[in-house]
Design an enzyme around this catalytic site. Structure first.
Site: not given
Ligand code: PAF
Length: 287
Positions: A147-148, A184, A37
Site C-alpha cells: 500500500g502507498q 485506513l 487490504h
C-alpha cells in the site's frame, strides 16, 4: 481457500501452481485486515492467477515499548475477509516458524532506513525488510503488492528487490480512505471518537499542501508551519515530521518541484486507547 501455518505446505502449494503455469501474487500483511487490504487483494487477483495473503505480526519491526503485544489481532475476521475476497492461500506462520531458535541473520537496510519513520523507529525497517525477504523466499511470488500509505516501506521494498536481484514485480496501490479522508490503517481501531474526528486534519493538511504545490505558490517552511498548525489545532495529535521529498530517494527537496511526496507522521496524544501511537499518511504529486 487453503489456510496453512506451515512453510513446507505453502511452498508445496505454490510449487503445484507453478507446475500448472499459474502466476502468483503475494500480499504481506500483519492481519487486522481492512478495506485497504481488500484493495491490495483485488489488485493481485486482477494481475495474477493465484493470490497469497500472509498474516504475521512481525516482532522484529517493533521496538521495545511499541505496540507489538497490543497490535490488533483478528484471526477469524481476517479469514472471513480472505474468503470473501476469494484469495487462494492464507499463510499464517507462528513466530517460531519465521524466527527459529538460534535465528541471527537479518537484512540491514542502508541510509533509506535512517530517514523519516526510520529515524523515529530505529531498526524498524531492518525488521520489515528481513521478514519481507523471508516471505518472498517462502512464497516466491511474481508480483508483490503493497500500500502507498506506508510510502517509505514501499520505497525500501523496491530497493530490497533490486539489491537482492529478486524476480519480483512490486505494485504499490493507492491509499484507501474513509469518506472523510482518514487513511485506513489497522491502528485506527485504537482511536477514541474525539481523536478519530481530529485525525481527519492529517489528510486535510496534506490536500491543502498538495494544492499549494500544484499552484507553485509556497515554500516548504510555510506549508510545513500551516500543516502543523492544522493538525495540532485540537491538541490530540502532535506532528513528528512533515517531509517534502523526492519520491525515489526520500531526500528532502529544497525547492518544491515535482515529482514530490509529502510525508506526514503524527503521534496521538489523547489520553486513553490511542496514546503514543503513530499515524502516518502521504500524498504523491506529479507522478
Ligand atoms: O505493512 C505491513 O503490514 C508490514 O510492515 C509488513 C509489510 C507485512 C511486514 O511485516
Amino acid at each position: 481457500m487453503i489456510v496453512t501455518k506451515s512453510i513446507a505446505a505453502a511452498r508445496r502449494q505454490v510449487g503445484r501452481w507453478r507446475k500448472q503455469g499459474f502466476s502468483v501474487g503475494l500480499i504481506p500483511t500483519m492481519g487486522a485486515l481492512h478495506n485497504g487490504h481488500r484493495a491490495l487483494i483485488r489488485r493481485s487477483r486482477r494481475l495474477c492467477d493465484r493470490t497469497v495473503v500472509s498474516i504475521f505480526v512481525n516482532p522484529t519491526q517493533f521496538a521495545p515499548g511499541e505496540d507489538y503485544r497490543k497490535y490488533p489481532r483478528a484471526w477469524r475476521e481476517d479469514l472471513t475477509i480472505c474468503r470473501a475476497e476469494k484469495i487462494d492461500l492464507a499463510f499464517a506462520p507462528v513466530g517460531r516458524t519465521i524466527y527459529p531458535t538460534g535465528f541471527q541473520t537479518s537484512v540491514h537496510v542502508g541510509p533509506l532506513a535512517d530517514l523519516w519513520e526510520g529515524a523515529a523507529r530505529p531498526g524498524h525497517f531492518d525488521g520489515v525488510a528481513t521478514v519481507v525477504l523471508k516471505l518472498f523466499n517462502i512464497v516466491g511470488p511474481d508480483v508483490a503488492i503493497f500500500g502507498q500509505k506506508d510510502f517509505q516501506q514501499a520505497v525500501i521494498i523496491r530497493r530490497l528487490i533490486a539489491d537482492f536481484n529478486l524476480p519480483i514485480r512490486l505494485v504499490v496501490v493507492s491509499t484507501v480512505r474513509e469518506r472523510d479522508g482518514l487513511a485506513l490503517s489497522s491502528r485506527n481501531v485504537y482511536l477514541d471518537p474525539a481523536s478519530r474526528a481530529d485525525a481527519t486534519a492529517i489528510f486535510r493538511a496534506l490536500k491543502w499542501a498538495r494544492t499549494r504545490v500544484r499552484r507553485r505558490d509556497a515554500k516548504a517552511a510555510v506549508l510545513r508551519a500551516r500543516m502543523k498548525a492544522e493538525i495540532e489545532a485540537a491538541g490530540r495529535f502532535k506532528v513528528d515530521y512533515i517531509g517534502f521529498c523526492n519520491p525515489e530517494t526520500l531526500e528532502p527537496r529544497c525547492r518544491l518541484e515535482t515529482p514530490l511526496v509529502i510525508l506526514v507522521a503524527t503521534v496521538c496524544r489523547a489520553k486513553g486507547a490511542a496514546f503514543g501511537r503513530r499515524y502516518i499518511d502521504n500524498v504523491l504529486i506529479g507522478v
